[in-house]
Design an enzyme around this catalytic site. Structure first.
Site, PDB file in Angstrom:
ATOM      1  N   LYS A  59       0.869  -1.188   0.000  1.00 48.27           N
ATOM      2  CA  LYS A  59       0.000   0.000   0.000  1.00 48.27           C
ATOM      3  C   LYS A  59       0.898   1.227   0.000  1.00 48.27           C
ATOM      4  O   LYS A  59       1.723   1.401   0.900  1.00 48.27           O
ATOM      5  CB  LYS A  59      -0.902  -0.023   1.235  1.00 48.27           C
ATOM      6  CG  LYS A  59      -1.733   1.236   1.368  1.00 48.27           C
ATOM      7  CD  LYS A  59      -2.790   1.103   2.441  1.00 48.27           C
ATOM      8  CE  LYS A  59      -3.509   2.417   2.641  1.00 48.27           C
ATOM      9  NZ  LYS A  59      -4.562   2.313   3.645  1.00 48.27           N
ATOM     10  N   GLU A  90       7.408  -6.817   1.068  1.00 43.11           N
ATOM     11  CA  GLU A  90       6.193  -6.662   1.886  1.00 43.11           C
ATOM     12  C   GLU A  90       5.237  -7.843   1.669  1.00 43.11           C
ATOM     13  O   GLU A  90       4.663  -8.382   2.610  1.00 43.11           O
ATOM     14  CB  GLU A  90       5.454  -5.371   1.509  1.00 43.11           C
ATOM     15  CG  GLU A  90       6.057  -4.095   2.066  1.00 43.11           C
ATOM     16  CD  GLU A  90       5.692  -3.885   3.535  1.00 43.11           C
ATOM     17  OE1 GLU A  90       5.053  -4.759   4.141  1.00 43.11           O
ATOM     18  OE2 GLU A  90       6.070  -2.828   4.065  1.00 43.11           O
ATOM     19  N   LYS A 143      -2.101  -1.458  -3.869  1.00 40.94           N
ATOM     20  CA  LYS A 143      -2.989  -0.299  -3.794  1.00 40.94           C
ATOM     21  C   LYS A 143      -2.185   0.978  -3.885  1.00 40.94           C
ATOM     22  O   LYS A 143      -1.191   1.068  -3.173  1.00 40.94           O
ATOM     23  CB  LYS A 143      -3.736  -0.355  -2.457  1.00 40.94           C
ATOM     24  CG  LYS A 143      -4.619   0.821  -2.189  1.00 40.94           C
ATOM     25  CD  LYS A 143      -5.199   0.721  -0.813  1.00 40.94           C
ATOM     26  CE  LYS A 143      -5.900   2.039  -0.520  1.00 40.94           C
ATOM     27  NZ  LYS A 143      -6.358   2.108   0.822  1.00 40.94           N
TER      28      LYS A 143
HETATM   29  C1  PBG Z   1      -7.401   3.242   5.550  1.00 45.25           C
HETATM   30  C2  PBG Z   1      -7.664   3.208   4.092  1.00 45.25           C
HETATM   31  C3  PBG Z   1      -7.493   4.210   3.126  1.00 45.25           C
HETATM   32  C4  PBG Z   1      -8.001   3.695   1.933  1.00 45.25           C
HETATM   33  C5  PBG Z   1      -8.430   2.421   2.191  1.00 45.25           C
HETATM   34  N1  PBG Z   1      -8.201   2.123   3.530  1.00 45.25           N
HETATM   35  C6  PBG Z   1      -7.014   5.590   3.257  1.00 45.25           C
HETATM   36  C7  PBG Z   1      -5.624   5.886   3.601  1.00 45.25           C
HETATM   37  O1  PBG Z   1      -4.776   5.015   3.775  1.00 45.25           O
HETATM   38  O2  PBG Z   1      -5.371   7.079   3.750  1.00 45.25           O
HETATM   39  C8  PBG Z   1      -8.074   4.449   0.635  1.00 45.25           C
HETATM   40  C9  PBG Z   1      -9.049   3.918  -0.347  1.00 45.25           C
HETATM   41  C10 PBG Z   1      -9.374   4.821  -1.459  1.00 45.25           C
HETATM   42  O3  PBG Z   1      -8.765   5.893  -1.668  1.00 45.25           O
HETATM   43  O4  PBG Z   1     -10.313   4.479  -2.186  1.00 45.25           O
HETATM   44  N2  PBG Z   1      -6.081   3.270   5.943  1.00 45.25           N
END
Ligand code: PBG
Length: 324
Positions: A195, A233, A248
């Protein structure tokens, strides 16, 4: 085989031929719809940067999920907006918190739906970070038991899948241990393994009311410049017991999706995030792009890169399109 013996255009002549040699397919059962749940009844707050998406109360969530099932969507991932936020994000792991209540309602009224609980603290902490704060920084090891507690609360409420999105080190192992200790070894873990600290989460943070109140998330989410690190990771999360690994965002990281799939051959999910959705919506609203075509092209590209599963705000619309 060179021209004129070989003509690539032969197999592009008709839709039947194109479909015959199509290498990648998309189907509704590969899509996961993200949904935002808030307190109250009869609540349906539009999210301005994500047209067609709403913060909904549990009663409305049930209504929406029944419709989703009818369009062919099998999976939803839930994000909670709690009654109140505090420094330790207790609304995220309370047994009667917004997400466990939503899960129970869905399992009762929409039993065929597979329900995922996103496990993180940023929606529940008053400082908006994905862990608890100690000496001005996000404290990794002190956060792990709280994440594990949230995962157990969601699993006990009936969730099929828990999906930790916090990026603390060691959280997959902590969650797996906590689940197994309570006889919840059948619960699937989808880890947000790679992520990135991305600017494409902006609209989500409006939707989940979760922007960090100080600093940023670069101390725990990945540097967009790194791909080797993504493999590390993913490897760690698999060793700790992840069943499915996620990359992501999706479109700016198609190379990472590809490398993860090639290197590990496990089920790979990709999150087509809020900013990716908002860009297409905004361009379409200006008449600059065809919404449906851009949506389907994005989703098939993510599949072609190697993702088996796509989390996307387009899930419902794509499922409708796939039926026609
Ligand atoms: C929580 C989380 C986030 C997203 C999914 N889970 C936000 C972040 O990490 O700031 C983002 C999903 C999206 O932008 O559609 N940590």
């Amino acid at each position: 085989m060179a021209y004129p013996i070989h003509r690539s255009r032969r197999l592009r002549q008709t839709e039947q031929l194109r479909a015959l040699v199509r290498e990648t397919r998309l189907s509704a059962d590969q899509l996961v719809m993200p949904l935002f749940v808030c307190p109250g009844t009869g609540v349906r707050n539009p999210i301005s940067s994500m047209p067609g998406n709403f913060q909904v109360s549990i009663d409305q969530l049930v209504v929406d999920c029944k419709k989703l099932v009818d369009t062919g969507i099998c999976h939803v991932i839930l994000f909670g907006i709690p009654e109140s936020k505090d420094p330790v994000g207790s609304g995220g792991y309370a047994e009667d918190g917004i997400i466990p209540r939503a899960i129970r309602a869905l399992k009762k009224d929409v039993p065929s739906l597979s329900v995922w609980g996103d496990v993180c603290m940023c929606e529940y902490t008053d400082h908006g970070h994905c862990g608890i704060i100690k000496d001005g920084d996000v404290a990794n090891d002190e956060t792990l038991p709280l994440l594990a507690k949230a995962a157990v609360a969601y699993a006990e409420a009936g969730a099929d899948v828990v999906a930790p999105s916090d990026m603390m080190d060691g959280r997959v192992g902590a969650i797996r241990d906590a689940l197994d200790e309570r006889g919840l070894e059948h619960i699937v873990i989808v880890s947000y393994a790679a992520k990135y600290a991305s600017s494409f989460y902006g609209p989500f943070r409006e939707a989940a009311e979760s922007p960090p109140q100080f600093g940023d998330r670069k101390g725990y989410q990945m540097d967009p410049a790194n791909a080797e690190e993504a493999l590390k990771e993913v490897e760690q999360d698999l060793e700790e017991g992840a069943d499915i690994v996620m990359v992501k965002p999706a479109l700016p990281y198609l190379d990472v999706i590809h490398r993860v799939k090639e290197a590990f051959g496990v089920p790979v999910a990709a999150y087509n995030v809020s900013g990716e959705f908002a860009m297409i919506q905004a361009a379409a609203r200006n008449g600059w792009i065809d919404l449906e075509k851009a949506m389907m092209e994005s989703l098939i590209s993510i599949r072609r890169a190697g993702a088996d599963i796509i989390l996307t705000y387009f899930a419902a619309d794509a499922a409708k399109q796939l039926r026609t």
